[in-house]
Design a protein around this motif. Structure first.
Motif, short mmCIF file in Angstrom:
data_model
loop_
_atom_site.label_atom_id
_atom_site.label_comp_id
_atom_site.label_asym_id
_atom_site.label_seq_id
_atom_site.Cartn_x
_atom_site.Cartn_y
_atom_site.Cartn_z
N VAL A 1 18.34 2.15 -22.03
CA VAL A 1 19.04 2.01 -20.75
C VAL A 1 18.49 0.82 -19.97
N HIS A 2 19.38 -0.02 -19.45
CA HIS A 2 18.95 -1.10 -18.56
C HIS A 2 19.11 -0.64 -17.12
N VAL A 3 18.02 -0.75 -16.36
CA VAL A 3 18.02 -0.36 -14.95
C VAL A 3 17.93 -1.63 -14.11
N GLY A 4 18.88 -1.83 -13.20
CA GLY A 4 18.85 -3.02 -12.36
C GLY A 4 20.22 -3.64 -12.25
N SER A 5 20.36 -4.58 -11.32
CA SER A 5 21.69 -5.13 -11.04
C SER A 5 21.95 -6.47 -11.72
N GLY A 6 20.91 -7.07 -12.32
CA GLY A 6 21.11 -8.38 -12.95
C GLY A 6 20.42 -8.50 -14.28
N PRO A 7 20.75 -9.56 -15.04
CA PRO A 7 20.20 -9.73 -16.39
C PRO A 7 18.76 -10.25 -16.42
N ASN A 8 18.33 -10.92 -15.37
CA ASN A 8 17.01 -11.57 -15.39
C ASN A 8 15.90 -10.77 -14.73
N HIS A 9 16.23 -9.58 -14.31
CA HIS A 9 15.21 -8.72 -13.72
C HIS A 9 15.66 -7.29 -13.93
N GLY A 10 14.77 -6.35 -13.73
CA GLY A 10 15.15 -4.95 -13.93
C GLY A 10 14.12 -4.23 -14.77
N HIS A 11 14.56 -3.21 -15.45
CA HIS A 11 13.63 -2.33 -16.17
C HIS A 11 14.39 -1.67 -17.32
N TYR A 12 13.67 -1.29 -18.36
CA TYR A 12 14.26 -0.56 -19.48
C TYR A 12 13.59 0.79 -19.66
N VAL A 13 14.39 1.80 -19.91
CA VAL A 13 13.89 3.13 -20.25
C VAL A 13 14.69 3.60 -21.47
#
Length: 368
Positions: A300-312
């Motif tokens: 799962v990608h968490v966050g609103s953009g491709p260059n920042h965020g988090h994965y679970v």
């Protein structure tokens, strides 16, 4: 993870699967892209078992140089041999080796989980190929089919000997066939190519089934896109379609959530709601088969953009669903999986979206 670990053990109680281990992975500064994929691969039981079997037969001795394959096997071996049922492991050697191997992953910037998965599987295959070639040279014979490498790109139609296949291929490799039919002489030209995952274009309020249908839909080549027909010896209108010729044992589906928007001049994350079922049937997409798959992991990608965020990652193990967020592991209800389908509205506070899906063909013996 002491309290969380004991909470997980308490939640499972007598149902804690015998011999199974649920360990979080330490984050070494934006390495969640790596941790989330490693958890999905660890709970791909056939892959895990074959990797550990390989490691048991090929443990590096003395000062033999490590590679990504031995580091991954060592990490999985560490987890399976833990006395405790839950806890945290630091995948330090694996991450160090990954950074040494590929400069793309050296920085502390946000990386793409799909790029990492692709690189890792191809790297494992390359290592196995080199080992098989070395063994062949030593013996002066062909390598056994379970350690040698198969094709990574196209397969020519005829005239090529049967490719050797590794256990990585046996789990993840499928074959696509690209069919082009000349509308003048009706000759069909087919070209096969192998794949480790399917990257699907997505639309708002759709499903994996409809994305697969679009993937295999017929496209007409005309005007400037006409096809050169060898039989007609000229450019002709044609119909083109892509089908799965040989479905893989483990079907990995990558949703193209990051799209370059020309007006913005940058990539944008598509938060579209795409339903991914727990049981998936491949009907029209596959040649002469109606194969069924069962979902066992979601990155799962968490966050609103491709260059920042988090994965679970979400993982199904022994009929229980677990949520892995780096060091933290907790049990979730099966119904919680649908909260990761995406957003029905373009702007939503929910930014947790399914990005890479792992399905196993039913009846293939996964203990999940």
């Amino acid at each position: 993870m002491g309290a969380a670990g004991s909470k997980l053990e308490k939640a499972l109680g007598d149902q804690f699967p015998e011999g199974e281990r649920y360990f979080g992975l330490e984050n070494f500064g934006n390495t969640c892209y790596c941790n989330s994929v490693l958890q999905a691969l660890y709970f791909c039981v056939p892959f895990r078992e074959q990797l550990l079997e390989y490691y048991g037969n090929n443990k590096p001795v003395g000062d033999a140089e490590e590679n990504l394959l031995t580091c991954l096997a060592d990490l999985f071996s560490q987890i399976t041999s833990q006395k405790k049922k839950t806890g945290v492991i630091a995948p330090k050697r694996f991450v160090q080796r990954l950074k040494k191997q590929n400069e793309l992953f050296r920085s502390y910037m946000h990386q793409d989980a799909h790029e990492f998965l692709n690189f890792l599987l191809n790297e494992l295959v390359d290592i196995l190929e080199k080992e098989a070639q070395a063994a062949k040279n030593e013996r002066g014979t062909s390598p056994p089919s379970d350690t040698a490498n198969g094709p990574k790109n196209g397969l020519a139609n005829g005239g090529q000997k049967e490719p050797f296949v590794t256990w990585v291929h046996k789990n993840f490799q499928g074959i696509l066939t690209n069919e082009t039919k000349c509308l003048r002489c009706e000759t069909v030209t087919a070209r096969d190519e192998t794949f480790f995952d399917l990257s699907l274009d997505i639309e708002q309020n759709s499903s994996i089934t409809s994305c697969l249908k679009n993937f295999s839909s017929t496209e007409t080549l005309n005007a400037e896109d006409k096809f050169f027909c060898d039989k007609c010896c000229s450019l002709q209108e044609a119909q083109k379609r892509m089908k799965i010729k040989k479905p893989p044992h483990i079907l990995v589906v990558h949703l193209k959530r990051f799209k370059y928007i020309e007006q913005l001049g940058r990539n944008k994350k598509l938060s579209y709601r795409v339903v991914f079922p727990l049981e998936l049937k491949l009907g029209n997409t596959v040649e002469d088969a109606d194969i069924e798959y069962s979902l066992f992991a979601v990155v799962v990608h968490v966050g609103s953009g491709p260059n920042h965020g988090h994965y679970v990652s979400l993982v199904k193990s022994h009929n229980h669903w677990l949520f892995f967020d780096d060091e933290n592991v907790e049990m979730i209800d099966e119904s919680a999986v649908q909260t990761f389908f995406g957003s029905a509205q373009e702007y939503s506070s929910n930014t947790d979206h399914g990005y890479i899906l792992f399905y196993e063909s039913i009846g293939s013996g996964n203990k999940n």
